[in-house]
Scaffold this motif. Structure first.
Motif, mmCIF file in Angstrom:
data_model
loop_
_atom_site.group_PDB
_atom_site.id
_atom_site.type_symbol
_atom_site.label_atom_id
_atom_site.label_comp_id
_atom_site.label_asym_id
_atom_site.label_seq_id
_atom_site.Cartn_x
_atom_site.Cartn_y
_atom_site.Cartn_z
ATOM 1 N N LYS A 121 -67.062 29.533 24.942
ATOM 2 C CA LYS A 121 -65.995 29.053 24.051
ATOM 3 C C LYS A 121 -66.051 29.805 22.724
ATOM 4 N N GLU A 123 -64.186 29.889 18.895
ATOM 5 C CA GLU A 123 -63.368 29.076 17.998
ATOM 6 C C GLU A 123 -62.613 29.946 16.995
ATOM 7 N N ALA A 127 -56.596 27.744 17.330
ATOM 8 C CA ALA A 127 -56.921 27.359 18.703
ATOM 9 C C ALA A 127 -58.283 27.909 19.085
ATOM 10 N N ASP A 128 -58.877 27.293 20.092
ATOM 11 C CA ASP A 128 -60.112 27.808 20.687
ATOM 12 C C ASP A 128 -59.771 28.499 21.999
ATOM 13 N N LEU A 129 -60.547 29.519 22.329
ATOM 14 C CA LEU A 129 -60.378 30.218 23.603
ATOM 15 C C LEU A 129 -61.596 29.958 24.472
ATOM 16 N N LEU A 130 -61.345 29.565 25.709
ATOM 17 C CA LEU A 130 -62.411 29.362 26.686
ATOM 18 C C LEU A 130 -62.401 30.565 27.623
ATOM 19 N N ILE A 155 -64.308 20.067 24.494
ATOM 20 C CA ILE A 155 -63.013 20.493 23.967
ATOM 21 C C ILE A 155 -62.654 19.580 22.798
ATOM 22 N N LYS A 157 -60.088 20.647 20.272
ATOM 23 C CA LYS A 157 -58.756 20.895 19.727
ATOM 24 C C LYS A 157 -57.965 21.751 20.712
ATOM 25 N N ASN A 158 -56.805 22.185 20.284
ATOM 26 C CA ASN A 158 -55.932 23.079 21.047
ATOM 27 C C ASN A 158 -56.744 24.209 21.675
ATOM 28 N N THR A 159 -56.764 24.299 23.019
ATOM 29 C CA THR A 159 -57.639 25.254 23.721
ATOM 30 C C THR A 159 -56.878 25.981 24.824
ATOM 31 N N ASN A 191 -58.421 17.476 29.908
ATOM 32 C CA ASN A 191 -58.767 17.995 28.579
ATOM 33 C C ASN A 191 -57.562 18.493 27.783
ATOM 34 N N ILE A 193 -55.554 21.006 28.155
ATOM 35 C CA ILE A 193 -55.592 22.444 27.888
ATOM 36 C C ILE A 193 -54.163 22.940 27.633
#
Length: 578
Positions: A121, A123, A127-130, A155, A157-159, A191, A193
């Motif tokens: 992950k 941050e 947004a966060d990127l997985l 998770i 936030k916005n991901t 989650n 997503i």
């Protein structure tokens, strides 16, 4: 925040680096036209960097990645993230499949998911990127993810999930999608997503699943395939998810990228929810992007206690202003307030509402109009309140739920919406003090037009406009220029809706008085002329339109004129040397 989605470079032996460089140049020119260097930009490289496990292409891949980084050197918030694809699996000297080449390439990226890692992950602001590895199992024939490892990531936030494979095939012959796609679907829904970005399919895809999760595929960035253009996607992201997607495709005959908008999120028709902060953030985001929201509608329901708690929690800085706008006596620092329009010679508006609601047990409703027709046609858009009508009522004889409907002809979101919400709380509490059965509030806010303004004085008088020429003359005579600078800066920062030249005219009058005893440099009067002229032009423009975007140029011109005058005062060069 912008995500640039590229995939499937498929670099092999004897790459035409000159041609590739020209394509990247064209790609970068397209990005420049779309995205400001001030924005946070994340380049997502979604695997298949090399072709067919060809480790010898690693050197060219590094050169190309560094060339891209060089192009984006002026983008201070530019980062590159990467995940492996099935073509990035290479055979070592013993014939064993490995990710050695991809792991070497990872040294060129800011964030990455190495070949033997299941997920990472990262941050960012919006947004966060997985980053998910869909080939960790080292089988180039199909995709697979380690869902158990993915579930361990929290998770918050916005991901967005970023991976090489899609979660389903594009047709009945496609056997290369990930196995056990259902587990990913469950994870996405649980989650919330926001999106899944993938490559592999060599074509643009845009499919919505679950709770508005958008699956976005992209064509090959560099691989030459007959009748298929090289592609990339530029995805505009905010804290709510994907706002827009532009697909860029390379046209070889023109030697440039063309683009088309393939998705733009429409503003929410009705803003509602259980958290005022989230609702307000969504409204603010939408109106900033779309400039204007026509027929704005906000609907919220709370217990009166919860409404007060949330207002105190999120808008505490605006409650003091709301008291001024609901004060029965017009405050000296406001041009007008709402309560003055809610008065008659004999009765205050809220007192009238209480009497009406008590007198009509079966059809309990009471309306307060803040404007009438004569006032509208004679206002010239001067002091006419945007807060037009507020109505109160109950849906049954228990009088436990207070229904409030507010209509505004215009709504400024950055400042005034928060004040208006605080005003509704004050009015609801005032009614509940007389009608003790009130426990809940059901609020409906309508506006013909909602707009966002970065600076807005909210009809507060600038202090310089409350001073006389004698007051300003005393400041000049005592060389209190810092105070004058502060007064001018305050007025300039207000970016007033009402164009009031009083303070500037009094400043001129004061300098005229000083000029009988001391020689004033001509630039003082020329800059005062410039400020007055700019304000006149702004006032003329505002008579034509109330659209903030349309008058922005005149506002900027006026602010620059004020800045020039302020700079002169800061220099101290106001008098001629004799």
């Amino acid at each position: 925040m912008y995500l640039i989605q590229i995939s499937d470079l498929h670099l092999g032996d004897c790459c035409d680096l000159k041609l590739i460089s020209k394509k990247i140049d064209s790609f970068f020119e397209s990005v420049q036209q779309k995205v400001s260097p001030d924005e946070e930009v994340i380049l997502c490289v979604l695997g298949d960097i090399i072709n067919g496990g060809n480790a010898s292409a690693c050197k060219d891949a590094i050169e190309i990645i560094n060339y891209i980084k060089c192009k984006f050197c002026n983008y201070l918030k530019f980062k590159i993230v990467a995940v492996p694809g099935n073509h990035d699996i290479c055979a070592d000297e013993y014939g064993n499949l490995s990710f050695h080449t991809f792991n070497v390439l990872c040294n060129e990226f800011d964030y990455f998911c190495k070949g033997d890692c299941a997920c990472v992950k990262v941050e960012f602001d919006e947004a966060d990127l997985l980053l998910v590895n869909s080939v960790f199992h080292r089988d180039y024939k199909c995709g697979y993810v380690d869902i158990d490892e993915i579930k361990k990531i929290i998770i918050t936030k916005n991901t967005f999930i970023v991976m090489h494979h899609s979660i389903f095939g594009i047709d009945k012959f496609d056997m290369s999608a990930i196995k056990d796609g259902y587990s990913i679907l469950n994870y996405v829904e649980k989650n919330k997503i926001s999106g899944i970005l993938h490559g592999h399919t060599h074509g643009y895809r845009n499919v919505v699943i679950g709770n508005d999760c958008r699956i976005v595929g992209v064509g090959s960035f560099l691989k030459q395939v007959d009748d298929i253009n090289n592609q990339c996607n530029i995805i505009h992201v905010d804290h709510n998810g994907i706002y827009s997607i532009d697909n860029f495709f390379y046209q070889g005959d023109f030697k440039e990228y063309k683009s088309q908008n393939v998705f733009t999120q429409k503003p929410t028709e009705i803003y509602s929810g259980v958290d005022l902060s989230d609702i307000y953030a969504k409204i603010k985001s939408d109106v900033q992007k779309d400039k204007i929201i026509q027929n704005f509608c906000m609907k919220v329901k709370f217990s009166l206690e919860e409404f007060e708690s949330q207002v105190n929690k999120y808008f505490s800085d605006n409650i003091k202003d709301a008291y001024l706008w609901q004060s029965k006596e017009l405050p000296d620092n406001l041009y007008y307030n709402h309560r003055q329009f809610m008065q008659s010679k004999n009765k205050d508006g809220i007192d009238f509402v209480v009497d009406e609601l008590n007198a009509k047990p079966t059809s309990s409703r009471a309306v307060i109009p803040l404007i009438d027709y004569d006032r509208v046609i004679n206002s010239g858009d001067g002091y006419l309140p945007s807060f037009n009508i507020v109505q109160f009522g109950f849906n049954d004889d228990s009088k436990t739920k207070l229904i409030i409907t507010l209509y505004l002809r215009a709504l400024e979101v950055n400042f005034f919406l928060k004040i208006n919400l605080c005003e509704l709380l004050l009015m609801a509490k005032e009614i509940s003090e007389s009608i003790r059965s009130v426990q809940d509030v059901d609020m409906n806010i309508y506006a013909f037009r909602a707009q966002y303004k970065e600076k807005f004085g909210c009809f507060v008088k600038a202090k310089i406009d409350t001073l006389s020429s004698a007051d300003i003359l005393m400041l000049i005579c005592h060389s209190e220029f810092e105070n004058i600078i502060s007064l001018l800066k305050e007025k300039n920062d207000f970016c007033e809706t009402i164009v009031n030249k009083k303070g500037i005219l009094e400043l001129r009058s004061a300098f005229n008085a000083v000029a009988t005893r001391k020689k004033i440099v001509k630039r003082v009067f020329s800059l005062l002329d410039h400020v007055e002229k700019s304000m006149d032009e702004l006032e003329c423009e505002r008579c034509k339109t109330s659209n903030y975007a349309a008058i922005a140029e005149k506002e900027n011109m006026t602010q620059r004129a004020f800045c020039d005058l302020i700079t002169l005062f800061e220099s101290g060069e106001l008098y001629e040397n004799i």
